[in-house]
Design a protein around this motif. Structure first.
Motif, mmCIF file in Angstrom:
data_model
loop_
_atom_site.group_PDB
_atom_site.id
_atom_site.type_symbol
_atom_site.label_atom_id
_atom_site.label_comp_id
_atom_site.label_asym_id
_atom_site.label_seq_id
_atom_site.Cartn_x
_atom_site.Cartn_y
_atom_site.Cartn_z
ATOM 1 N N THR A 1 0.829 -1.209 0.000
ATOM 2 C CA THR A 1 0.000 0.000 0.000
ATOM 3 C C THR A 1 0.860 1.254 0.000
ATOM 4 O O THR A 1 0.617 2.190 -0.781
ATOM 5 C CB THR A 1 -0.925 -0.001 1.231
ATOM 6 O OG1 THR A 1 -1.703 -1.197 1.238
ATOM 7 C CG2 THR A 1 -1.854 1.208 1.202
ATOM 8 N N SER B 1 2.684 1.669 -3.433
ATOM 9 C CA SER B 1 1.802 2.176 -4.489
ATOM 10 C C SER B 1 1.504 3.652 -4.287
ATOM 11 O O SER B 1 1.413 4.420 -5.248
ATOM 12 C CB SER B 1 0.501 1.374 -4.520
ATOM 13 O OG SER B 1 -0.208 1.513 -3.304
ATOM 14 N N ASP C 1 4.631 5.486 -5.427
ATOM 15 C CA ASP C 1 4.692 5.519 -6.893
ATOM 16 C C ASP C 1 3.728 6.546 -7.466
ATOM 17 O O ASP C 1 4.064 7.303 -8.380
ATOM 18 C CB ASP C 1 4.369 4.135 -7.470
ATOM 19 C CG ASP C 1 5.465 3.128 -7.184
ATOM 20 O OD1 ASP C 1 6.594 3.567 -6.884
ATOM 21 O OD2 ASP C 1 5.199 1.912 -7.243
#
Length: 342
Positions: free
Chosen positions: A121, A124, A127
């Motif tokens: 989590t 991501s 990112d």
């Protein structure tokens, strides 16, 4: 069951002294607090002192590898065996459902998967933040080169060169931001796992009325907190938090075990439960297994694998990789030796 109770009573009766145990607990609270401050502050202060020096990055990497060994040994040699012993105690394992299933292994697995979920989590999120940040930058670097001269071919060449350089710079900045955010996330999740462990240690000692058990624990836990603090402090130093966040994380680590001891004393005074009570053993076993799973994942994946396989500095320096491995072994060995006493 009767034999188990008889053996336990014979072993602890001579050492059971509430007043002496309370005195030792108050002493241990101050000793553990100061050793925790020393352990976690040392790598943080050294990092700030030598920041910008030629060997700074290499020194931080070696400290972090030592820290990884400490964390891995803490989870596998200290936390997990204690959690297993708590749930395997005859007062617990003789009843359903504890005698029917290896719950310590299951909760450890849940801890590993929970740490993985948090890692996925957070990664991501990092990112998404990095992509949005880069895309928001646009191609501003290419503006301002419309009036380079009358030679259109030369103008195109210069613009292309500048565009490539700008893209490389943005990529480098993006990678640095991702690495830094990843390091901060690792430090925070690692502290959560260590805090679980520290609370369990503190509450267990606070509920104990056995002075023979507490005496060796005071000295052993003092060294335990120094090494564990060095491990966490090395990760905090590399993450590069702001001063306020760094101070907060250091304080939280330092006060957790003393607060756990105080909480254990309060629980004993309110309920009469000591560290041999079945309910206390179940809670110790479950929380210890969860903490062990988190620390195992963080030690292997986010500390050891990340540095030894994905660190450009270590990949380019063979001698650094060897020294880092030695630091990893020293960290795990030092923490493992302490299992003789705590």
């Amino acid at each position: 069951m009767t034999l188990c109770a008889a053996v336990d009573s014979a072993r602890t009766l001579a050492c059971r002294d509430g007043a002496a145990a309370a005195t030792l607990k108050f002493i241990s609270m101050f000793v553990i607090f100061f050793t925790s401050v020393i352990g976690i502050s040392a790598p943080v202060l050294l990092a700030r002192l030598f920041h910008g020096k030629p060997l700074y990055d290499k020194a931080i990497l070696i400290i972090k590898c030592f820290a990884a060994g400490v964390i891995l040994s803490t989870s596998l040699v200290h936390v997990l065996p204690d959690a297993y012993d708590a749930l395997a105690d005859c007062q617990v394992s003789s009843h359903h459902p504890w005698k029917d299933f290896p719950f310590s292994g299951l909760i450890t697995l849940i801890g590993v998967l929970t740490a993985l979920l948090v890692d996925l989590t957070a990664t991501s999120h990092v990112d998404g933040y990095s992509h949005g940040h880069v895309h928001g930058g646009g191609n501003k670097e290419t503006t301002g080169y419309t009036r380079l001269g009358e030679d259109e071919e030369m103008k195109k060449t210069v613009v292309e060169i500048e565009t490539v350089e700008a893209e490389e710079e943005r990529r480098r900045v993006k990678e640095e931001e991702m690495v830094k955010l990843k390091q901060r996330m690792v430090s925070q999740v690692l502290e959560i796992g260590i805090i679980f462990h520290s609370v369990i240690i503190g509450v267990t000692m606070g509920m104990s009325q056995n002075q023979c058990t507490i005496k060796p624990l005071v000295a052993a836990l003092a060294f335990h907190q120094i090494f564990e603090g060095m491990g966490l402090g090395g990760c905090i130093a590399q993450a590069g938090f702001k001063f306020g966040t760094t101070a907060y994380m250091c304080i939280m680590f330092s006060v957790t075990t003393p607060m756990g001891i105080a909480l254990g004393m309060i629980l004993f005074s309110m309920t009469g439960y000591d560290d041999s009570n079945p309910n206390a053993l179940i809670m110790e076993g479950l929380l210890g297994s969860l903490s062990s799973g988190i620390l195992i994942y963080m030690g292997l994946v986010d500390l050891i694998a990340l540095d030894f396989f994905h660190n450009k500095l270590m990949s380019s320096e063979t001698w650094l990789k060897k020294i880092s491995f030695v630091a990893l072994v020293l960290g795990s060995t030092s923490m493992s030796i302490l299992a003789l006493w705590a």
